[in-house]
Scaffold this motif. Sequence first.
Motif, PDB file in Angstrom:
ATOM      1  N   ILE A 149       0.857  -1.185   0.000  1.00 42.17           N
ATOM      2  CA  ILE A 149       0.000   0.000   0.000  1.00 42.17           C
ATOM      3  C   ILE A 149       0.892   1.234   0.000  1.00 42.17           C
ATOM      4  O   ILE A 149       1.728   1.416   0.890  1.00 42.17           O
ATOM      5  CB  ILE A 149      -0.932   0.002   1.229  1.00 42.17           C
ATOM      6  N   LEU A 150       0.714   2.082  -0.999  1.00 40.23           N
ATOM      7  CA  LEU A 150       1.540   3.280  -1.132  1.00 40.23           C
ATOM      8  C   LEU A 150       0.843   4.524  -0.577  1.00 40.23           C
ATOM      9  O   LEU A 150       1.497   5.501  -0.224  1.00 40.23           O
ATOM     10  CB  LEU A 150       1.894   3.504  -2.606  1.00 40.23           C
ATOM     11  N   GLY A 151      -0.496   4.482  -0.535  1.00 41.96           N
ATOM     12  CA  GLY A 151      -1.254   5.627  -0.044  1.00 41.96           C
ATOM     13  C   GLY A 151      -1.430   5.597   1.468  1.00 41.96           C
ATOM     14  O   GLY A 151      -0.952   4.692   2.157  1.00 41.96           O
ATOM     15  N   ASN A 152      -2.146   6.588   1.977  1.00 34.80           N
ATOM     16  CA  ASN A 152      -2.344   6.743   3.418  1.00 34.80           C
ATOM     17  C   ASN A 152      -3.638   6.065   3.866  1.00 34.80           C
ATOM     18  O   ASN A 152      -4.732   6.452   3.445  1.00 34.80           O
ATOM     19  CB  ASN A 152      -2.388   8.233   3.774  1.00 34.80           C
ATOM     20  N   VAL A 153      -3.520   5.062   4.730  1.00 28.80           N
ATOM     21  CA  VAL A 153      -4.702   4.414   5.310  1.00 28.80           C
ATOM     22  C   VAL A 153      -4.690   4.521   6.832  1.00 28.80           C
ATOM     23  O   VAL A 153      -5.535   3.936   7.505  1.00 28.80           O
ATOM     24  CB  VAL A 153      -4.798   2.930   4.886  1.00 28.80           C
ATOM     25  N   ASN A 154      -3.748   5.278   7.375  1.00 24.55           N
ATOM     26  CA  ASN A 154      -3.635   5.441   8.825  1.00 24.55           C
ATOM     27  C   ASN A 154      -4.895   6.105   9.388  1.00 24.55           C
ATOM     28  O   ASN A 154      -5.306   7.181   8.942  1.00 24.55           O
ATOM     29  CB  ASN A 154      -2.409   6.289   9.163  1.00 24.55           C
TER      30      ASN A 154
END
Length: 298
Positions: free
Chosen positions: A42-47
């Motif tokens: 996963i390269l995007g932000n899922v935090n």
Amino acid sequence: MDVVLACSKAQVLGQRIAKQFSAELVEYETRKFSDGEIYSRILGNVNNKEVIIVQAGYPEPNDALIELFLVVDACRSLNSRRIRVVMPYFPYARQDKRFNRGESLSLHVIADLLKSMGVSLVVTADAHFKEDYGSYDFFGIKSYNISGGTVIAEHIKEKFKLDDFVIISPDLGSRGMIDEASKNVGAKTMKIDKKRKSETEVEMTANDLDVKGKDVLIIDDIISTGGTMLKAIELMKKAGANRVFAGATHGIFSKNSFKKLEKATNYLVTTDSIQTGVMEVTLAGEIMKVIEDSRVYF
């Protein structure tokens, strides 16, 4: 805020869901190593995000599941607040019971893995192991089964400007679909009795079949070898139907059935649960209703 992560086998549906939600489509990469193992990142932000992971269980269902497990694990490691899985065509759905001693309850194994990884919701469509629609318990995971029947019927009705048409159920498994679809689009229904003689050969009968001169839509949950649908189309034509349309929630189209069905019917369509050349109908709207309905959450 929801973000959507589209796995490799559900790119189209994932993009359509993100558009429906006006949600961010998370950047993600996956590839296969030379030995066949799968790499996912996963390269995007899922935090601290509520993540909707979208995957299709076909083709290559084993690869699809491994990729799904890896993505769920990555979301958990990146501290996602909630993980929900949208997998309309759920692999191993036919293995929800033990028929012989020593068999694995494959569907239960998959559910246990997803539950242990913290998945809070699973969305399926016309699941083989469910005869009804709505919220259900998927071996301990809150789940929701939607129907593709209504969106298929609405698509056909609008595309061909149909005022009066008949929706046909080719077997027992799709009767719930056509009952719901007919109620929503105002069409009549008729049912066919099917007896399977082999994997590709079926025998069909229909009492009081009144379709002469009428437009007919045959809806099934899945087209695999195409034997059931082809036989139903043949029966409708022999009964004098005007035009025969065919639709299915899940289009597998094995054994060259796609070309046979395109030739046999006036129009063939599937939903985007599996990426096919005729996925003109999207489940994104129905999925959005489920995700937004607070009643399906713990």
